[in-house]
Design a protein around this motif. Structure first.
Motif: not given
Length: 578
Positions: A429-438
């Motif tokens: 369920x992870x996506x690009x928005x979470x990846x950039x934030x992390x």
């Protein structure tokens, strides 16, 4: 120091032998991948690397110049000792964890580089961002070990440091250029054998020198300096744990490691190779530990080295070549030098190939030239091998703080790439928005923690920090692990928050500018009720809607296992525009 013609001849013979093996390996495998997949064959060797060669090459990737010299230095330095020589245990555990949890999913899904799963799930933009810390880690690591090689050779053979660095870099780059992973793998077998033989031959001679005290006595008693077993101060426990976790977990997300995993003939073989390499790392560290102990047990005023000792001269980082030079016969010291040179080259070629592989496939092909021919990709790879090799050499010759840059970049691999790898492989369920934030969370927390090697003052003063002799504050708090965990949880939290906001209608679909939630959701879960309202569609025409493969990204995965994986796992299918 006198010029040693015998030493120079020994090094030249050794280098020519390595170059010959590399060219032979390239010639032996020149037809591999001739069916149109030559670029993939250069990166992963046709996925037919066996246990013997694979075990040697994976071990040699870790057992490099920094590993050998650094382990000896840690054991030798007073106040640190064996207790702070974390690399052998840390990297061995890293390989074991990689084999248990990461090798099988990466190999079974048919990826070609470590960045492939990120670009499948998060899109080409995120793959490009993750390429930056991965490239920095590989390039600065290669530069650091080239720099160490020049200093090592200058200790034993009185030749110009710059010349030795340039020649070593040229040879490593040349056989990597012509043979790719095959040349790297076969030369690793020869190099690892030379490291093992060269160092073990040197140990008995050094240990029997009249100026050396019994290392069993100096392990626990103060003779020439503090005991070489070392100890961990209670104030430094958290620093020790932080560094140990960085080595153990941060040693996993490197392209140099996954290149071997993805080159293996099966997922099971990939796991076995990791376990074999873990054992190999421990075995190869033993002579380096003994040489460090010998250095700590030596009365240097009774040798030709004289006074003050290497620690007082700030040459502790060169204790291994110093022991070879002053405590061993001349012909043994030259053989040991060949071993150190082998250690350096076995790591440098891996880093150069890893960096060029990621750029050619994940940046050039997947991001800019999806329709590029296989021949074009091969030439891009060859050009970048040369450019990255030249860049690493230039940094080794010009940069005054290569090791500081490498420490910072290796921290970024641990803090940024490792949590992203966990999410992309194991967190649904992870996506690009979470990846950039992390990604941003991790980088900000790491940089604000400071870096003494670069004289970078911290912006956040964690509990227990103190100033060093240069008035740069040192952190005792495990802030690197805190940054890694923050990056991991930021990815998960922001991913699920973005998914909730878009799917609940709180945010309109047009704000999903990365096409990370709405576009993928609409393709995977098309509403049949909407279709029924159309006058020209009847119920018996309805069929299950399958996610459509990306015509620009997935088509470049030539391994059929990758297609099978995408078919069976809609969560990991990528959007067209990412």
């Amino acid at each position: 120091m006198a010029f040693h013609a015998e030493g120079l001849v020994a090094i030249v013979v050794f280098y020519l032998a390595i170059l010959a093996v590399g060219i032979w390996a390239a010639w032996k495998t020149k037809n591999t991948g001739s069916d149109g997949d030559r670029s993939e064959a250069i990166i992963v060797g046709g996925r037919d690397i066996g246990l013997l060669v694979g075990g040697f090459t994976m071990t040699a990737t870790w057992v490099g110049g920094g590993y050998i010299n650094g382990t000896a230095e840690a054991v030798y330095v007073p106040g640190y000792g064996l207790a702070w020589a974390q690399a052998p245990i840390g990297y061995s555990l890293s390989l074991i964890l990689g084999g248990l949890f990461f090798a099988k999913p990466m190999r079974s899904k048919g990826y070609v580089t470590m960045l492939d799963p990120f670009q499948q799930l998060y899109g080409k933009r995120m793959g490009g961002l993750l390429f930056i810390p991965a490239l920095m880690g590989e390039m600065f690591w290669a530069a650091a070990i080239f720099s160490a090689l020049g200093a090592t050779i200058s200790v034993i053979v009185d030749i110009n440091v710059n010349i030795s660095v340039i020649i070593s870099a040229l040879i490593a780059t040349l056989y990597t250029l012509v043979g790719g992973v095959y040349s790297v793998a076969y030369t690793d077998v020869v190099q690892l054998f030379c490291i093992f033989l060269g160092l073990w031959i040197s140990v008995p001679f050094a240990m029997s020198h009249p100026a050396v005290t019994d290392i069993g006595l100096t392990a626990v008693h103060h003779v020439h300096q503090e005991p070489w077993l070392g100890s961990i101060n209670s104030l430094d426990i958290y620093t020790w744990l932080d560094n140990f976790l960085l080595l153990t977990l941060g040693g996993i997300p490197w392209q140099a490691y996954f290149q071997r995993v993805l080159s293996s003939s099966s997922a099971t073989y990939a796991q076995v190779l990791s376990f074999l390499a873990a054992f190999g790392c421990l075995v190869m560290a033993l002579p380096a530990v003994l040489i460090g102990a010998i250095g700590a047990s030596t009365a240097w005023n009774e040798t030709e080295y004289g006074v003050p000792d290497p620690m007082s001269k700030k040459e502790a980082d060169m204790i291994l070549p110093i022991v070879l030079q002053y405590l061993c016969p001349v012909y043994i010291s030259f053989f040991g030098l060949g071993a150190v040179s082998a250690a350096v080259m076995s790591s440098a070629d891996s880093s150069i190939l890893s960096a060029s592989s990621m750029f050619a496939r994940n940046i050039y092909q997947l991001s800019f030239r999806q329709n590029a021919s296989d021949r074009e990709i091969v030439w891009v790879m060859r050009i970048t091998v040369f450019l990255f090799g030249a860049s690493a050499t230039a940094m080794a010759l010009l940069a005054s703080s290569v090791y500081g840059l490498w420490y910072l970049s290796s921290d970024l691999v641990y803090i940024v790439i490792f949590p992203q790898l966990l999410c992309v492989l194991f967190i649904k369920g992870t996506n690009t928005y979470g990846a950039i934030a992390g990604y941003l969370f991790g980088i900000v927390l790491r940089i604000t923690g400071g870096e003494p090697y670069l004289y970078l003052q911290p912006l956040i003063y964690y509990p227990g920090c103190y100033p060093d002799e240069n008035n740069i504050y040192i952190q005792r708090f495990p802030f690197k692990t805190l940054a890694m965990l923050s990056s991991f949880f930021a990815n998960i939290i922001v991913s699920y928050l973005a998914k909730y906001l878009f799917e609940s209608g709180t945010l309109p679909p047009k704000l999903d500018f990365l096409d990370a939630v709405v576009a993928r959701y609409s393709r995977e879960h098309m509403d049949k009720a909407t279709l029924v309202k159309s006058d020209n569609i009847v119920l018996n025409e309805l069929a299950p809607v399958n996610p459509r493969h990306s015509l620009t990204l997935s088509s470049t995965f030539t391994n059929k296992e990758a297609f099978n994986y995408v078919d069976s796992s809609p969560e990991l299918s990528n959007t067209e525009d990412n």
